[in-house]
Design a protein around this motif. Structure first.
Motif, PDB file in Angstrom:
ATOM      1  N   VAL A  26       0.863  -1.184   0.000  1.00 47.47           N
ATOM      2  CA  VAL A  26       0.000   0.000   0.000  1.00 47.47           C
ATOM      3  C   VAL A  26       0.894   1.226   0.000  1.00 47.47           C
ATOM      4  CG1 VAL A  26      -1.769   1.272   1.255  1.00 47.47           C
ATOM      5  CG2 VAL A  26      -1.843  -1.232   1.183  1.00 47.47           C
ATOM      6  N   THR A  27       0.756   2.070  -1.019  1.00 53.10           N
ATOM      7  CA  THR A  27       1.651   3.216  -1.180  1.00 53.10           C
ATOM      8  C   THR A  27       0.892   4.542  -1.259  1.00 53.10           C
ATOM      9  OG1 THR A  27       1.647   2.843  -3.583  1.00 53.10           O
ATOM     10  CG2 THR A  27       3.473   1.908  -2.331  1.00 53.10           C
ATOM     11  N   VAL A  58       3.247   1.118   3.511  1.00 55.04           N
ATOM     12  CA  VAL A  58       2.925   0.646   4.852  1.00 55.04           C
ATOM     13  C   VAL A  58       3.795  -0.562   5.172  1.00 55.04           C
ATOM     14  CG1 VAL A  58       1.158  -0.330   6.358  1.00 55.04           C
ATOM     15  CG2 VAL A  58       0.560   1.496   4.763  1.00 55.04           C
ATOM     16  N   ALA A  59       4.572  -0.462   6.249  1.00 57.19           N
ATOM     17  CA  ALA A  59       5.431  -1.549   6.696  1.00 57.19           C
ATOM     18  C   ALA A  59       5.042  -1.965   8.107  1.00 57.19           C
ATOM     19  CB  ALA A  59       6.903  -1.130   6.666  1.00 57.19           C
ATOM     20  N   TRP A  85      11.422  -5.051   9.638  1.00 54.62           N
ATOM     21  CA  TRP A  85      10.335  -4.380   8.942  1.00 54.62           C
ATOM     22  C   TRP A  85      10.022  -5.142   7.664  1.00 54.62           C
ATOM     23  CZ3 TRP A  85       7.310  -0.847  11.105  1.00 54.62           C
ATOM     24  CH2 TRP A  85       7.791  -0.181  12.227  1.00 54.62           C
ATOM     25  N   ALA A  86       8.742  -5.263   7.342  1.00 58.19           N
ATOM     26  CA  ALA A  86       8.321  -6.117   6.234  1.00 58.19           C
ATOM     27  C   ALA A  86       7.001  -5.624   5.655  1.00 58.19           C
ATOM     28  CB  ALA A  86       8.159  -7.559   6.723  1.00 58.19           C
ATOM     29  N   LEU A  87       6.577  -6.235   4.565  1.00 59.99           N
ATOM     30  CA  LEU A  87       5.249  -5.994   4.013  1.00 59.99           C
ATOM     31  C   LEU A  87       4.213  -6.686   4.893  1.00 59.99           C
ATOM     32  CD1 LEU A  87       6.040  -6.684   0.239  1.00 59.99           C
ATOM     33  CD2 LEU A  87       5.771  -4.456   1.339  1.00 59.99           C
ATOM     34  N   TRP A 115       4.174   4.254   8.125  1.00 61.19           N
ATOM     35  CA  TRP A 115       4.498   4.615   6.757  1.00 61.19           C
ATOM     36  C   TRP A 115       6.017   4.784   6.660  1.00 61.19           C
ATOM     37  CZ3 TRP A 115       1.198   4.461   2.788  1.00 61.19           C
ATOM     38  CH2 TRP A 115      -0.180   4.508   3.060  1.00 61.19           C
ATOM     39  N   VAL A 116       6.631   4.160   5.670  1.00 61.46           N
ATOM     40  CA  VAL A 116       8.086   4.179   5.523  1.00 61.46           C
ATOM     41  C   VAL A 116       8.463   4.791   4.169  1.00 61.46           C
ATOM     42  CG1 VAL A 116      10.159   2.736   5.306  1.00 61.46           C
ATOM     43  CG2 VAL A 116       8.415   2.178   7.014  1.00 61.46           C
ATOM     44  N   ASP A 117       9.434   5.716   4.195  1.00 64.36           N
ATOM     45  CA  ASP A 117       9.954   6.278   2.946  1.00 64.36           C
ATOM     46  C   ASP A 117      10.747   5.211   2.194  1.00 64.36           C
ATOM     47  OD1 ASP A 117       8.949   8.585   4.013  1.00 64.36           O
ATOM     48  OD2 ASP A 117      10.888   9.598   4.236  1.00 64.36           O
TER      49      ASP A 117
END
Length: 210
Positions: A39-40, A63-64, A73-75, A173-175
């Motif tokens: 999800v972006t 989203v991680a 950290w993962a999907l 939320w991760v850049d």
């Protein structure tokens, strides 16, 4: 991955030997099927404009979740249940791990589903096949289908409050950056998503925070 060999009654990893014999910690012999929702959204300033990096490229976020088992950290993905459609599994896993749907009331779940119906019906398949995973053995291995769900204006999923649940101990939320480190092969999947989006111009619309 298609057909695979059976030798002495055991399925054989189609990529090759791993050095580990048996099923290991995986639930099934042979292929274990997963679904990974990506999800972006575009990262935005308080003004609503899309934020850019030092190269003046728009910053894409996803989203991680932080996995409970490894701390990485993962999907927010997971296993596909028998008879379940992969796209359905992707939505279910996102709700369970990134929104903690287990803690929602029935009314809350209905409201989320109503909001998500259109958004999660527009999926872009990013990857399908074998994935490099620490749990793979000579006789059991992970295969996944990764879908990208992109919130261009940032007004659907982009404004939801994230809550870790199920197998996750954290969510954010991760850049997407060149040095991003993720669980297993998730990093290569994310880089493919980034490449697809960065080649298209972002819609720099102003959005209002809820």
């Amino acid at each position: 991955m298609g057909e695979y060999k059976i030798v002495d009654g055991y399925p054989q990893n189609p990529i090759g030997r791993t050095g580990i014999v048996g099923r290991g910690v995986l639930g099934r012999w042979g292929p274990n099927h997963a679904a990974d929702p990506i999800v972006t959204r575009w990262k935005r300033l308080d003004s609503g404009d899309i934020e850019t990096d030092s190269s003046n490229k728009p910053i894409l976020q996803f989203v991680a979740i932080r996995r409970r088992d490894s701390g990485e950290w993962a999907l927010p993905g997971g296993m596909v249940d028998p008879g379940e459609k992969v796209a359905t599994a992707a939505l279910r896993e996102f709700q369970e791990e990134a929104l903690n749907s287990f803690a929602m009331t029935n009314d809350e779940k209905s409201a989320v589903l109503q909001r998500f119906n259109t958004f999660f019906s527009q999926a872009d398949e990013v990857y399908k096949g074998y994935v490099d995973d620490w749990r793979n053995t000579d006789n059991a291995w992970m295969e996944t289908v990764a879908f990208n769900f992109h919130d261009e204006p940032g007004t659907t999923v982009g404004m939801l409050k994230l809550h870790a649940g199920d197998d996750a101990v954290g969510v954010r939320w991760v850049d997407i950056t060149p040095d991003l480190q993720l669980y297993a092969s998730h990093g290569s999947i994310i880089r493919e998503v980034y490449k697809r989006h960065i080649s298209k111009p972002a819609t720099n619309k102003h959005v209002r925070s809820l």
